[in-house]
Design a protein around this motif. Sequence first.
Motif, PDB file in Angstrom:
ATOM      1  N   LYS A 126      -4.264  10.743   8.794  1.00 51.31           N
ATOM      2  CA  LYS A 126      -4.166   9.831   9.800  1.00 51.31           C
ATOM      3  C   LYS A 126      -2.943   9.874  10.479  1.00 51.31           C
ATOM      4  CE  LYS A 126      -7.405   7.259   6.913  1.00 51.31           C
ATOM      5  NZ  LYS A 126      -7.595   5.735   6.405  1.00 51.31           N
ATOM      6  N   ILE A 127      -2.057  10.528  10.064  1.00 51.49           N
ATOM      7  CA  ILE A 127      -0.516  10.661  10.625  1.00 51.49           C
ATOM      8  C   ILE A 127      -0.244  12.277  10.988  1.00 51.49           C
ATOM      9  CG2 ILE A 127       1.858  10.583  10.292  1.00 51.49           C
ATOM     10  CD1 ILE A 127       1.359   8.042   8.585  1.00 51.49           C
ATOM     11  N   PRO A 128       0.151  12.712  11.876  1.00 51.29           N
ATOM     12  CA  PRO A 128       0.047  14.286  11.823  1.00 51.29           C
ATOM     13  C   PRO A 128       0.846  14.847  10.650  1.00 51.29           C
ATOM     14  CG  PRO A 128       0.594  13.261  14.181  1.00 51.29           C
ATOM     15  CD  PRO A 128       0.222  12.125  13.175  1.00 51.29           C
ATOM     16  N   GLN A 129       0.412  15.966  10.077  1.00 51.08           N
ATOM     17  CA  GLN A 129       0.836  16.426   8.685  1.00 51.08           C
ATOM     18  C   GLN A 129       2.283  16.552   8.782  1.00 51.08           C
ATOM     19  OE1 GLN A 129      -0.943  16.525   5.918  1.00 51.08           O
ATOM     20  NE2 GLN A 129       0.954  17.131   4.856  1.00 51.08           N
ATOM     21  N   ALA A 130       3.012  17.249   9.481  1.00 53.12           N
ATOM     22  CA  ALA A 130       4.308  17.443   9.439  1.00 53.12           C
ATOM     23  C   ALA A 130       5.114  15.981   9.493  1.00 53.12           C
ATOM     24  CB  ALA A 130       4.857  18.391  10.529  1.00 53.12           C
ATOM     25  N   SER A 131       4.586  15.167  10.240  1.00 53.63           N
ATOM     26  CA  SER A 131       5.205  13.904  10.564  1.00 53.63           C
ATOM     27  C   SER A 131       4.975  12.973   9.130  1.00 53.63           C
ATOM     28  CB  SER A 131       4.701  13.204  11.782  1.00 53.63           C
ATOM     29  OG  SER A 131       4.662  13.849  12.858  1.00 53.63           O
ATOM     30  N   GLY A 175      13.785   3.204   4.529  1.00 53.53           N
ATOM     31  CA  GLY A 175      12.583   2.614   5.085  1.00 53.53           C
ATOM     32  C   GLY A 175      11.517   2.456   3.943  1.00 53.53           C
ATOM     33  N   PRO A 176      10.670   1.467   4.042  1.00 49.97           N
ATOM     34  CA  PRO A 176      10.580   0.732   5.535  1.00 49.97           C
ATOM     35  C   PRO A 176      11.265  -0.481   5.431  1.00 49.97           C
ATOM     36  CG  PRO A 176       8.643   0.290   4.013  1.00 49.97           C
ATOM     37  CD  PRO A 176       9.646   1.260   3.222  1.00 49.97           C
ATOM     38  N   VAL A 177      11.327  -0.954   6.701  1.00 49.78           N
ATOM     39  CA  VAL A 177      12.203  -2.063   6.843  1.00 49.78           C
ATOM     40  C   VAL A 177      11.436  -3.211   7.681  1.00 49.78           C
ATOM     41  CG1 VAL A 177      13.944  -3.280   8.418  1.00 49.78           C
ATOM     42  CG2 VAL A 177      14.397  -1.031   7.278  1.00 49.78           C
ATOM     43  N   GLU A 221       4.934  14.071   6.236  1.00 50.37           N
ATOM     44  CA  GLU A 221       6.006  14.684   5.398  1.00 50.37           C
ATOM     45  C   GLU A 221       7.159  13.988   5.426  1.00 50.37           C
ATOM     46  OE1 GLU A 221       5.328  18.826   5.281  1.00 50.37           O
ATOM     47  OE2 GLU A 221       3.495  18.923   4.443  1.00 50.37           O
ATOM     48  N   ILE A 222       7.700  13.942   6.898  1.00 50.49           N
ATOM     49  CA  ILE A 222       9.010  13.525   7.173  1.00 50.49           C
ATOM     50  C   ILE A 222       8.967  11.977   6.525  1.00 50.49           C
ATOM     51  CG2 ILE A 222      10.662  12.883   9.086  1.00 50.49           C
ATOM     52  CD1 ILE A 222       9.431  15.426  10.468  1.00 50.49           C
ATOM     53  N   MET A 223       7.965  11.040   7.144  1.00 48.52           N
ATOM     54  CA  MET A 223       8.095   9.855   6.811  1.00 48.52           C
ATOM     55  C   MET A 223       8.053   9.515   5.298  1.00 48.52           C
ATOM     56  SD  MET A 223       5.396   6.878   8.067  1.00 48.52           S
ATOM     57  CE  MET A 223       5.493   5.155   7.686  1.00 48.52           C
ATOM     58  N   GLN A 224       7.174  10.383   4.561  1.00 49.60           N
ATOM     59  CA  GLN A 224       6.947  10.292   3.104  1.00 49.60           C
ATOM     60  C   GLN A 224       8.415  10.563   2.526  1.00 49.60           C
ATOM     61  OE1 GLN A 224       4.676  13.309   1.206  1.00 49.60           O
ATOM     62  NE2 GLN A 224       3.468  11.467   0.122  1.00 49.60           N
ATOM     63  N   ASN A 225       9.010  11.547   2.826  1.00 45.37           N
ATOM     64  CA  ASN A 225      10.459  11.745   2.132  1.00 45.37           C
ATOM     65  C   ASN A 225      11.552  10.752   2.606  1.00 45.37           C
ATOM     66  OD1 ASN A 225       9.763  14.315   1.391  1.00 45.37           O
ATOM     67  ND2 ASN A 225      10.143  15.452   3.034  1.00 45.37           N
ATOM     68  N   ALA A 226      11.233  10.130   3.883  1.00 48.43           N
ATOM     69  CA  ALA A 226      12.178   9.136   4.242  1.00 48.43           C
ATOM     70  C   ALA A 226      12.094   7.733   3.363  1.00 48.43           C
ATOM     71  CB  ALA A 226      11.965   8.612   5.709  1.00 48.43           C
ATOM     72  N   GLY A 264       0.890  -1.215  -0.020  1.00 48.39           N
ATOM     73  CA  GLY A 264      -0.089  -0.109   0.137  1.00 48.39           C
ATOM     74  C   GLY A 264       0.819   1.211   0.013  1.00 48.39           C
ATOM     75  N   ASP A 265       0.327   2.252  -0.605  1.00 42.00           N
ATOM     76  CA  ASP A 265       1.038   3.640  -0.670  1.00 42.00           C
ATOM     77  C   ASP A 265       0.775   4.424   0.582  1.00 42.00           C
ATOM     78  OD1 ASP A 265       0.874   6.831  -1.477  1.00 42.00           O
ATOM     79  OD2 ASP A 265       2.365   5.331  -2.739  1.00 42.00           O
ATOM     80  N   LEU A 266       1.702   5.130   1.066  1.00 46.13           N
ATOM     81  CA  LEU A 266       1.652   5.840   2.314  1.00 46.13           C
ATOM     82  C   LEU A 266       0.417   7.133   2.185  1.00 46.13           C
ATOM     83  CD1 LEU A 266       2.650   6.535   5.307  1.00 46.13           C
ATOM     84  CD2 LEU A 266       4.210   8.120   4.093  1.00 46.13           C
ATOM     85  N   SER A 267       0.149   7.307   0.950  1.00 44.73           N
ATOM     86  CA  SER A 267      -0.915   8.291   0.802  1.00 44.73           C
ATOM     87  C   SER A 267      -2.304   8.076   1.610  1.00 44.73           C
ATOM     88  CB  SER A 267      -1.128   8.622  -0.671  1.00 44.73           C
ATOM     89  OG  SER A 267      -1.326   7.646  -1.518  1.00 44.73           O
ATOM     90  N   GLY A 268      -2.492   6.685   1.639  1.00 46.66           N
ATOM     91  CA  GLY A 268      -3.595   6.013   2.141  1.00 46.66           C
ATOM     92  C   GLY A 268      -3.879   6.603   3.671  1.00 46.66           C
TER      93      GLY A 268
END
Length: 412
Positions: A226-231, A244-246, A233-238, A218-222
């Motif tokens: 449901k995840i704090p917006q700034a967080s 990741g993900p591992v 974006e950090i996860m999406q960039n990572a 699944g894509d993180l956009s789903g």
Amino acid sequence: MNAIGIVSEYNPIHNGHAYHMNRSRELSGNKAIVLVMSGNFVQRGEAAILPKSTRTSMALAAGADLVIELPTVFAASSAESFASMAVRLLSATKVVDELSFGSESGDLDALKQIASYLVEEPAAYRDHLHEQLSKGLSFPKARAIAIQLEASLSPSALDLIESPNNILGIEYLKAIERYKLELKPMTVKRIGAGYHDTTHAEAYPSATAIRGYLKAGGDLSGFLGKIPQASFEIMQNAIADGTGPVYADDYFPYIKYRLLTADLEELALIMDIGEGMEHRLIRCAGECSTYEELIDCISTKRYTRTRISRALTHVLLNIRKEDFTLLNEMPSPYMRVLGFTNRGRRLLKEIKNREPEWPVIINVRDSYNRLDEQQRRCFDIDLRATALYNQILHDKFGVKMPNDFQMPVIRY
């Protein structure tokens, strides 16, 4: 400046975690929030889905002020050891005077009742526990039955012992009572999906649901919203950067190699391996081609999946029983700072002014040689864990990650 402490893994962070932080801040009168967070390996016995530096950035973006790492040897241990060291670490800062934890029940008095009972360990409870263990039950199951067989507890308390967040809450309360820590506990009732709920349609999904959805392709956009917006974006960039993900299958070949080249005597020395598990580990390693197959092969009524996962992590990182015994008795481990905000920077200054007994590590290169022998032994396991995690990322994504001597994450 006093602060409220929260024990976390944020694997990964989601709206429920942000709600807990925000509600805790409100209830404490807008105090700063200090997190103790697992590093690259977590309590259920697997690698975190994202590196600790990324999860630290996500936590700071969602409202934390200061993030301190829970050493790997405790982060990947039983609920009791995990909670005990985390609470001791928060208390050692000398600025954290309240502890907030999420729970399914939200009933602090009932959780305290069970915690006090387990600290006391009456003879009747011990007898029930030994009886259930002799039947081949796992410790968590045997303990739940032993508690339910003891009539001195209220019916409301008996309903709490098998819910994941309640269990950790009880362990936090046990540690406060056992070590006579000056921490005022509070609990925030969990909202949204349950801990093991895999439904990703919830506004407050579980971390389990996020990990499972991404692992299934699944894509993180789903999880937008449901995840704090700034967080988010950090996860999406990572993820876009290949950090990741591992998942456990990413390092299964390392586990299989360790098991196939170990002997029984060597495995028997590893933490969480006992009662003949080493025989099953070696046999099953030769029969299985995935991590889940290995867990299924080893699992019995006595060996829970989480215990097996932790044992495999200990095999992977060569964490032995003697390591845990020695380090669990350390009078003063260390506080490794993973990240902070401007408010967290002021809090760090306050911590240093209060001269804590535990060394505060901000610059690893400057601090490492000032650690005593026990502290270095514990920190060396953290270094091994990061080196291995970085190698997993390199194998999977071809990225080169900084070593564990990097400076903390700073969010202005």
